[in-house]
Design a protein around this motif. Structure first.
Motif, PDB file in Angstrom:
ATOM      1  N   LEU A  20       6.483 -10.537  -3.188  1.00  0.00           N
ATOM      2  CA  LEU A  20       7.556 -10.406  -4.173  1.00  0.00           C
ATOM      3  C   LEU A  20       7.696 -11.714  -4.955  1.00  0.00           C
ATOM      4  CD1 LEU A  20      10.301  -8.653  -1.982  1.00  0.00           C
ATOM      5  CD2 LEU A  20       8.420  -7.599  -3.246  1.00  0.00           C
ATOM      6  N   SER A  80      11.918  -5.845  -6.966  1.00  0.00           N
ATOM      7  CA  SER A  80      11.733  -4.763  -6.006  1.00  0.00           C
ATOM      8  C   SER A  80      12.965  -4.585  -5.131  1.00  0.00           C
ATOM      9  CB  SER A  80      10.520  -5.042  -5.117  1.00  0.00           C
ATOM     10  OG  SER A  80       9.319  -5.043  -5.854  1.00  0.00           O
ATOM     11  N   GLY A  88       4.424  -6.954  -5.838  1.00  0.00           N
ATOM     12  CA  GLY A  88       5.665  -6.356  -6.296  1.00  0.00           C
ATOM     13  C   GLY A  88       6.412  -7.327  -7.195  1.00  0.00           C
ATOM     14  N   THR A 143       3.218  -6.640   1.021  1.00  0.00           N
ATOM     15  CA  THR A 143       3.685  -6.816  -0.358  1.00  0.00           C
ATOM     16  C   THR A 143       4.183  -8.240  -0.601  1.00  0.00           C
ATOM     17  OG1 THR A 143       4.392  -4.497  -0.385  1.00  0.00           O
ATOM     18  CG2 THR A 143       5.263  -5.911  -2.112  1.00  0.00           C
ATOM     19  N   ALA A 188       7.100  -1.254  -3.430  1.00  0.00           N
ATOM     20  CA  ALA A 188       7.319  -1.857  -2.115  1.00  0.00           C
ATOM     21  C   ALA A 188       7.410  -0.794  -1.022  1.00  0.00           C
ATOM     22  CB  ALA A 188       8.585  -2.718  -2.138  1.00  0.00           C
ATOM     23  N   MET A 236       7.118  -7.630   3.663  1.00  0.00           N
ATOM     24  CA  MET A 236       7.370  -8.151   2.328  1.00  0.00           C
ATOM     25  C   MET A 236       7.583  -9.659   2.417  1.00  0.00           C
ATOM     26  SD  MET A 236       9.814  -5.366   0.400  1.00  0.00           S
ATOM     27  CE  MET A 236      11.211  -5.653   1.493  1.00  0.00           C
TER      28      MET A 236
END
Length: 284
Positions: free
Chosen positions: A203, A164, A160, A201, A182, A271
């Motif tokens: 970031l 995001s 991502g 995910t 996401a 994440m």
């Protein structure tokens, strides 16, 4: 023979298998900075990798470099447009024929555009949605089907962006679809758990090295948004991080390798920010 006591003893003396031994990883955007660094990181721990990219020549170059260092057929390149359903299905079919299946996918293909909201055209909006939204959906959906059929689970890692979860200036289309990515990953994670399919995910932020995105007009657009010169961007991004560091493709590859590994076997729908600590993008 392998059950004879002496043979069992000999096997006990063998070194442990590498983390990704006998694992097949399918990486979109494989010719780029993050994609190629991820491929090398996974191959270094035993994986075989498929480098899927519109830039076939670039992907072939990365694959050739990996094979020269790690041995024949450790990597292959396939030309694939993530917005074309048939091309994705064909790429997975080719992967299955060559390697037997897929254990890990890295949804990494990307692009970026920048413009003020009231100057964002429908064409620009659709471009971001098609590649970063629909493309990630199609790549993940076809992998999900294959992983269910294999009945041995699997791992998906979405690349991502800090955007995001951070509403940046002059990047409405890009940031909106990165947020979609996401949440798409979390939705797939919710359905994939019963099949042992994990979806997480990463970031990142401001990966300038080896990036086709940052070597495009995106660099000039982002510099203009901050009122600085393009060659000042790297230092600008470093200074805005809490840790005062720049982020490199290898840093993202480490995060991807973690999520794809047995170390994260009980983690899904997660994440992980790898951005040097941009306070506005803290998830906590």
């Amino acid at each position: 023979v392998e059950y004879w006591p002496l043979e069992l003893y000999k096997l006990s003396l063998a070194p442990a298998e590498a983390e990704f031994s006998r694992k097949i990883a399918f990486i979109t955007g494989g010719a780029g900075g993050i994609g190629s660094a991820t491929a090398r990181r996974l191959v270094d721990e035993g994986a075989h990798v498929v480098l899927a990219d519109l830039n076939l020549e670039g992907a072939q170059k990365v694959a050739a470099d990996i094979n020269s260092s790690y041995g024949e057929n450790r990597a292959i390149a396939v030309k694939m447009d993530v917005t074309q359903e048939e091309q994705i299905q064909a790429a997975y079919a080719e992967t299955a024929l060559i390697y037997g299946g897929v254990d890990v996918i890295v949804n990494n293909a990307g692009l970026a555009t920048s413009s003020p909201f009231d100057e964002t055209s429908l064409k620009e909006w659709n471009l971001n949605v098609n590649v970063l939204g629909t493309g990630y959906f199609l790549v993940a959906r076809e992998a999900f089907k294959l992983m269910k059929e294999q009945t041995i689970g699997g791992s998906m890692v979405f690349v991502g962006s800090k955007n995001s979860i951070y509403a940046g200036k002059n990047v409405t289309a890009y940031s909106s679809v990165k947020a979609l990515e996401a949440h798409l990953a979390r939705c797939i994670a919710a359905e994939g758990g019963e099949y042992g399919i994990r979806v997480n995910t990463i970031l990142p932020d401001a990966i300038l090295q080896g990036s086709a995105i940052w070597n495009s007009n995106w660099r000039n657009e982002r510099a203009a948004a901050y009122g600085i010169e393009p060659d000042q961007l790297e230092e600008h991004y470093r200074k805005r991080t809490t840790l005062l560091v720049n982020i490199y493709p290898q840093d993202i590859a480490e995060g991807i390798a973690f999520f794809a590994s047995s170390k994260a076997e009980k983690t899904t729908g997660c994440m992980l920010t790898i951005d040097g600590g941009v306070p506005a993008a803290f998830t906590r």
